[in-house]
Design a protein around this motif. Structure first.
Motif, PDB file in Angstrom:
ATOM      1  N   PHE A 197       7.171  -2.481   6.195  1.00 46.82           N
ATOM      2  CA  PHE A 197       5.372  -2.233   6.718  1.00 46.82           C
ATOM      3  C   PHE A 197       4.580  -3.253   6.460  1.00 46.82           C
ATOM      4  O   PHE A 197       3.744  -3.428   7.295  1.00 46.82           O
ATOM      5  CB  PHE A 197       5.109  -0.828   6.472  1.00 46.82           C
ATOM      6  CG  PHE A 197       6.012   0.131   7.131  1.00 46.82           C
ATOM      7  CD1 PHE A 197       5.832   0.258   8.610  1.00 46.82           C
ATOM      8  CD2 PHE A 197       6.522   1.264   6.411  1.00 46.82           C
ATOM      9  CE1 PHE A 197       6.536   1.377   9.375  1.00 46.82           C
ATOM     10  CE2 PHE A 197       7.201   2.334   7.109  1.00 46.82           C
ATOM     11  CZ  PHE A 197       7.192   2.272   8.521  1.00 46.82           C
ATOM     12  N   SER A 198       4.643  -3.813   5.282  1.00 41.86           N
ATOM     13  CA  SER A 198       3.902  -4.751   4.407  1.00 41.86           C
ATOM     14  C   SER A 198       3.947  -6.128   5.465  1.00 41.86           C
ATOM     15  O   SER A 198       2.974  -6.747   5.937  1.00 41.86           O
ATOM     16  CB  SER A 198       4.306  -5.268   3.244  1.00 41.86           C
ATOM     17  OG  SER A 198       3.835  -4.107   2.438  1.00 41.86           O
ATOM     18  N   ARG A 199       5.298  -6.405   5.911  1.00 39.61           N
ATOM     19  CA  ARG A 199       5.328  -7.668   6.658  1.00 39.61           C
ATOM     20  C   ARG A 199       4.836  -7.484   8.135  1.00 39.61           C
ATOM     21  O   ARG A 199       4.402  -8.347   8.739  1.00 39.61           O
ATOM     22  CB  ARG A 199       6.976  -7.965   6.825  1.00 39.61           C
ATOM     23  CG  ARG A 199       7.612  -8.296   5.756  1.00 39.61           C
ATOM     24  CD  ARG A 199       9.289  -9.039   5.899  1.00 39.61           C
ATOM     25  NE  ARG A 199       9.942  -9.060   4.760  1.00 39.61           N
ATOM     26  CZ  ARG A 199      10.698  -7.830   4.178  1.00 39.61           C
ATOM     27  NH1 ARG A 199      10.902  -6.982   5.133  1.00 39.61           N
ATOM     28  NH2 ARG A 199      11.393  -8.126   3.117  1.00 39.61           N
ATOM     29  N   MET A 200       4.750  -6.127   8.665  1.00 37.53           N
ATOM     30  CA  MET A 200       4.172  -5.910   9.979  1.00 37.53           C
ATOM     31  C   MET A 200       2.691  -5.816   9.806  1.00 37.53           C
ATOM     32  O   MET A 200       2.068  -5.517  10.915  1.00 37.53           O
ATOM     33  CB  MET A 200       4.604  -4.384  10.436  1.00 37.53           C
ATOM     34  CG  MET A 200       6.017  -4.547  10.906  1.00 37.53           C
ATOM     35  SD  MET A 200       6.564  -3.216  11.904  1.00 37.53           S
ATOM     36  CE  MET A 200       7.432  -2.094  10.600  1.00 37.53           C
ATOM     37  N   GLY A 201       2.103  -6.182   8.758  1.00 34.21           N
ATOM     38  CA  GLY A 201       0.689  -6.372   8.625  1.00 34.21           C
ATOM     39  C   GLY A 201      -0.226  -4.961   7.751  1.00 34.21           C
ATOM     40  O   GLY A 201      -1.275  -4.870   7.919  1.00 34.21           O
ATOM     41  N   PHE A 202       0.792  -4.032   7.532  1.00 33.57           N
ATOM     42  CA  PHE A 202       0.069  -2.789   7.186  1.00 33.57           C
ATOM     43  C   PHE A 202      -0.385  -2.845   5.717  1.00 33.57           C
ATOM     44  O   PHE A 202       0.339  -3.304   4.843  1.00 33.57           O
ATOM     45  CB  PHE A 202       0.713  -1.751   7.221  1.00 33.57           C
ATOM     46  CG  PHE A 202       0.962  -1.272   8.656  1.00 33.57           C
ATOM     47  CD1 PHE A 202       0.037  -0.508   9.333  1.00 33.57           C
ATOM     48  CD2 PHE A 202       2.201  -1.414   9.495  1.00 33.57           C
ATOM     49  CE1 PHE A 202       0.065  -0.392  10.777  1.00 33.57           C
ATOM     50  CE2 PHE A 202       2.449  -1.281  10.838  1.00 33.57           C
ATOM     51  CZ  PHE A 202       1.359  -0.647  11.607  1.00 33.57           C
ATOM     52  N   ALA A 203      -1.531  -2.427   5.387  1.00 26.17           N
ATOM     53  CA  ALA A 203      -2.043  -2.573   3.825  1.00 26.17           C
ATOM     54  C   ALA A 203      -1.489  -1.252   3.284  1.00 26.17           C
ATOM     55  O   ALA A 203      -0.896  -0.443   3.814  1.00 26.17           O
ATOM     56  CB  ALA A 203      -3.576  -2.311   3.700  1.00 26.17           C
ATOM     57  N   ASP A 204      -1.513  -1.403   1.714  1.00 29.94           N
ATOM     58  CA  ASP A 204      -0.975  -0.402   0.871  1.00 29.94           C
ATOM     59  C   ASP A 204      -1.520   0.882   1.367  1.00 29.94           C
ATOM     60  O   ASP A 204      -0.635   1.923   1.373  1.00 29.94           O
ATOM     61  CB  ASP A 204      -0.906  -0.679  -0.451  1.00 29.94           C
ATOM     62  CG  ASP A 204      -0.279  -1.967  -0.970  1.00 29.94           C
ATOM     63  OD1 ASP A 204       0.551  -2.286  -0.189  1.00 29.94           O
ATOM     64  OD2 ASP A 204      -0.509  -2.416  -2.162  1.00 29.94           O
ATOM     65  N   ALA A 205      -2.844   1.022   1.440  1.00 35.22           N
ATOM     66  CA  ALA A 205      -3.247   2.419   1.670  1.00 35.22           C
ATOM     67  C   ALA A 205      -2.864   2.999   2.915  1.00 35.22           C
ATOM     68  O   ALA A 205      -2.525   4.115   3.207  1.00 35.22           O
ATOM     69  CB  ALA A 205      -4.994   2.114   1.891  1.00 35.22           C
ATOM     70  N   GLU A 206      -2.686   2.206   4.086  1.00 38.62           N
ATOM     71  CA  GLU A 206      -2.151   2.543   5.300  1.00 38.62           C
ATOM     72  C   GLU A 206      -0.645   3.154   5.354  1.00 38.62           C
ATOM     73  O   GLU A 206      -0.331   4.170   5.862  1.00 38.62           O
ATOM     74  CB  GLU A 206      -2.181   1.296   6.192  1.00 38.62           C
ATOM     75  CG  GLU A 206      -3.598   1.005   6.759  1.00 38.62           C
ATOM     76  CD  GLU A 206      -3.422  -0.157   7.636  1.00 38.62           C
ATOM     77  OE1 GLU A 206      -3.645   0.240   8.752  1.00 38.62           O
ATOM     78  OE2 GLU A 206      -3.097  -1.407   7.468  1.00 38.62           O
ATOM     79  N   ILE A 207       0.028   2.554   4.386  1.00 42.72           N
ATOM     80  CA  ILE A 207       1.423   2.856   4.191  1.00 42.72           C
ATOM     81  C   ILE A 207       1.467   4.118   3.149  1.00 42.72           C
ATOM     82  O   ILE A 207       2.259   5.027   3.813  1.00 42.72           O
ATOM     83  CB  ILE A 207       2.399   1.747   3.519  1.00 42.72           C
ATOM     84  CG1 ILE A 207       2.462   0.590   4.219  1.00 42.72           C
ATOM     85  CG2 ILE A 207       3.703   2.453   3.048  1.00 42.72           C
ATOM     86  CD1 ILE A 207       3.036  -0.616   3.503  1.00 42.72           C
ATOM     87  N   ARG A 208       0.455   4.170   2.578  1.00 42.28           N
ATOM     88  CA  ARG A 208       0.594   5.652   1.427  1.00 42.28           C
ATOM     89  C   ARG A 208       0.198   6.715   2.573  1.00 42.28           C
ATOM     90  O   ARG A 208       0.525   7.717   2.069  1.00 42.28           O
ATOM     91  CB  ARG A 208      -0.284   5.310   0.151  1.00 42.28           C
ATOM     92  CG  ARG A 208      -0.651   6.390  -0.687  1.00 42.28           C
ATOM     93  CD  ARG A 208      -1.458   6.186  -1.680  1.00 42.28           C
ATOM     94  NE  ARG A 208      -2.966   5.998  -1.232  1.00 42.28           N
ATOM     95  CZ  ARG A 208      -3.709   4.664  -1.135  1.00 42.28           C
ATOM     96  NH1 ARG A 208      -3.059   3.692  -1.747  1.00 42.28           N
ATOM     97  NH2 ARG A 208      -4.800   4.885  -0.701  1.00 42.28           N
ATOM     98  N   ASP A 209      -0.998   6.552   2.958  1.00 39.96           N
ATOM     99  CA  ASP A 209      -1.735   7.712   3.816  1.00 39.96           C
ATOM    100  C   ASP A 209      -0.913   7.731   5.353  1.00 39.96           C
ATOM    101  O   ASP A 209      -1.691   8.752   5.843  1.00 39.96           O
ATOM    102  CB  ASP A 209      -3.172   7.409   4.107  1.00 39.96           C
ATOM    103  CG  ASP A 209      -3.900   7.128   2.619  1.00 39.96           C
ATOM    104  OD1 ASP A 209      -3.309   7.445   1.763  1.00 39.96           O
ATOM    105  OD2 ASP A 209      -4.916   6.400   2.721  1.00 39.96           O
ATOM    106  N   LEU A 210      -0.012   6.941   5.662  1.00 35.04           N
ATOM    107  CA  LEU A 210       0.697   7.288   6.783  1.00 35.04           C
ATOM    108  C   LEU A 210      -0.325   7.441   8.074  1.00 35.04           C
ATOM    109  O   LEU A 210      -0.521   8.214   8.647  1.00 35.04           O
ATOM    110  CB  LEU A 210       1.405   8.559   6.753  1.00 35.04           C
ATOM    111  CG  LEU A 210       2.606   8.677   5.932  1.00 35.04           C
ATOM    112  CD1 LEU A 210       3.258   9.971   5.941  1.00 35.04           C
ATOM    113  CD2 LEU A 210       3.673   7.602   6.198  1.00 35.04           C
ATOM    114  N   SER A 211      -1.018   6.065   7.987  1.00 31.90           N
ATOM    115  CA  SER A 211      -2.161   5.882   9.195  1.00 31.90           C
ATOM    116  C   SER A 211      -1.592   5.951  10.544  1.00 31.90           C
ATOM    117  O   SER A 211      -0.343   5.809  10.747  1.00 31.90           O
ATOM    118  CB  SER A 211      -2.870   4.521   9.165  1.00 31.90           C
ATOM    119  OG  SER A 211      -1.896   3.785   9.384  1.00 31.90           O
ATOM    120  N   ASP A 212      -2.441   6.423  11.375  1.00 34.01           N
ATOM    121  CA  ASP A 212      -1.968   6.483  12.903  1.00 34.01           C
ATOM    122  C   ASP A 212      -1.160   5.374  13.401  1.00 34.01           C
ATOM    123  O   ASP A 212      -0.278   5.359  14.213  1.00 34.01           O
ATOM    124  CB  ASP A 212      -3.037   6.981  13.755  1.00 34.01           C
ATOM    125  CG  ASP A 212      -3.451   8.304  13.644  1.00 34.01           C
ATOM    126  OD1 ASP A 212      -2.894   9.149  12.923  1.00 34.01           O
ATOM    127  OD2 ASP A 212      -4.758   8.454  14.287  1.00 34.01           O
TER     128      ASP A 212
END
Length: 265
Positions: A197-212
């Motif tokens: 997910f980080s390689r896909m450009g998602f920030a740690d907070a987006e991964i932790r919070d399961l962003s839309d």
């Protein structure tokens, strides 16, 4: 390159009705049946599916090497070749021991399970390289089509790339995302998936919070047309075979029935 997988496979849950569901899947026209590794406390479900079907490839996605030793996997493959020659593809992965343990297991499996009949779970560059060099290809999970394109380029053209796609057949955004978040709550804590997910450009907070945005990248949801479009995007991005793993919505069998007609046309 793995032969016999076809374009679209499905992931089935292991239960008392496994054989009946496998028969339905085969009659719907899908080319492979997958069983998630977390359900494989024993390897017998794979043989049950082989005995209940006549045509489909059968693939564990994946056999965890910290649960089943190479000798047991070699025995499984030999029995599968006896009862259903050419239909078992051995999907492999490890949760402990790292790359060294995985290489050692592959050494033990040579030549009992031929390279061209095995796949490796691979998301990062080192595992994709190992999949290319020591197996017939790689299996990815929770990746968007852009990541599939990157994995295809890393893997090269001579190996099979499988995209395992979680699917929720539900047009209600809130309900679909809620169903998607159920498995993602655990999966995003696994280092390999978090790194992807980080390689896909998602920030740690987006991964932790399961962003839309993360949920939409990892899971295909919506009506039949929207889900089919996503599956075909994965193909266009470089996946040779796409696994449909139903979540929520109308249920496993209904989802597979509704997707079969447009996919098989």
């Amino acid at each position: 390159m793995i032969e016999g997988l076809g374009r679209y496979g499905v992931s089935l849950a292991v239960g008392d009705d496994l054989e009946a569901h496998a028969d339905v899947v085969e009659r719907l026209g899908y080319s492979a049946i997958w069983v998630a590794g977390g359900q494989l406390q024993t390897l017998e479900p794979l043989l049950r599916i082989l005995r209940a079907t006549t045509r489909v490839a059968v693939v564990p996605g994946i056999i965890p090497l910290d649960v089943h030793r190479p000798a047991a996997i070699a025995e499984l493959y030999a029995e599968a070749e006896r009862i259903a020659p050419g239909r078992l593809v051995v999907g492999l992965g490890n949760q402990a021991g790292g790359m060294a343990a995985l290489r050692s297991a592959l050494d033990e499996l040579d030549p009992a399970v031929p390279r061209e009949r095995r796949l490796l779970a691979a998301l990062g560059p080192r595992k994709l390289d190992l999949a290319r060099d020591r197996s017939g290809g790689a299996v990815t999970l929770l990746v968007n089509p852009a990541y599939t394109t990157w994995a295809r380029e890393r893997l090269g053209g001579g190996a099979t790339l499988v995209a395992d796609q979680l699917v929720v057949l539900d047009e209600d955004a809130d309900a679909a995302r809620a169903a998607a978040r159920e498995p993602l709550r655990f999966l995003t804590t696994v280092p390999g998936y978090a790194a992807a997910f980080s390689r896909m450009g998602f920030a740690d907070a987006e991964i932790r919070d399961l962003s839309d945005g993360l949920v939409d990248a990892a899971v295909a949801w919506g009506g039949v047309d929207r889900v089919v479009a996503r599956l075909r995007e994965q193909e266009a991005a470089g996946a040779d075979h796409v696994v449909i793993a139903p979540l929520g919505g109308p249920g496993e069998q209904k989802t597979l029935e509704r997707l079969a007609a447009p996919l098989m046309s």
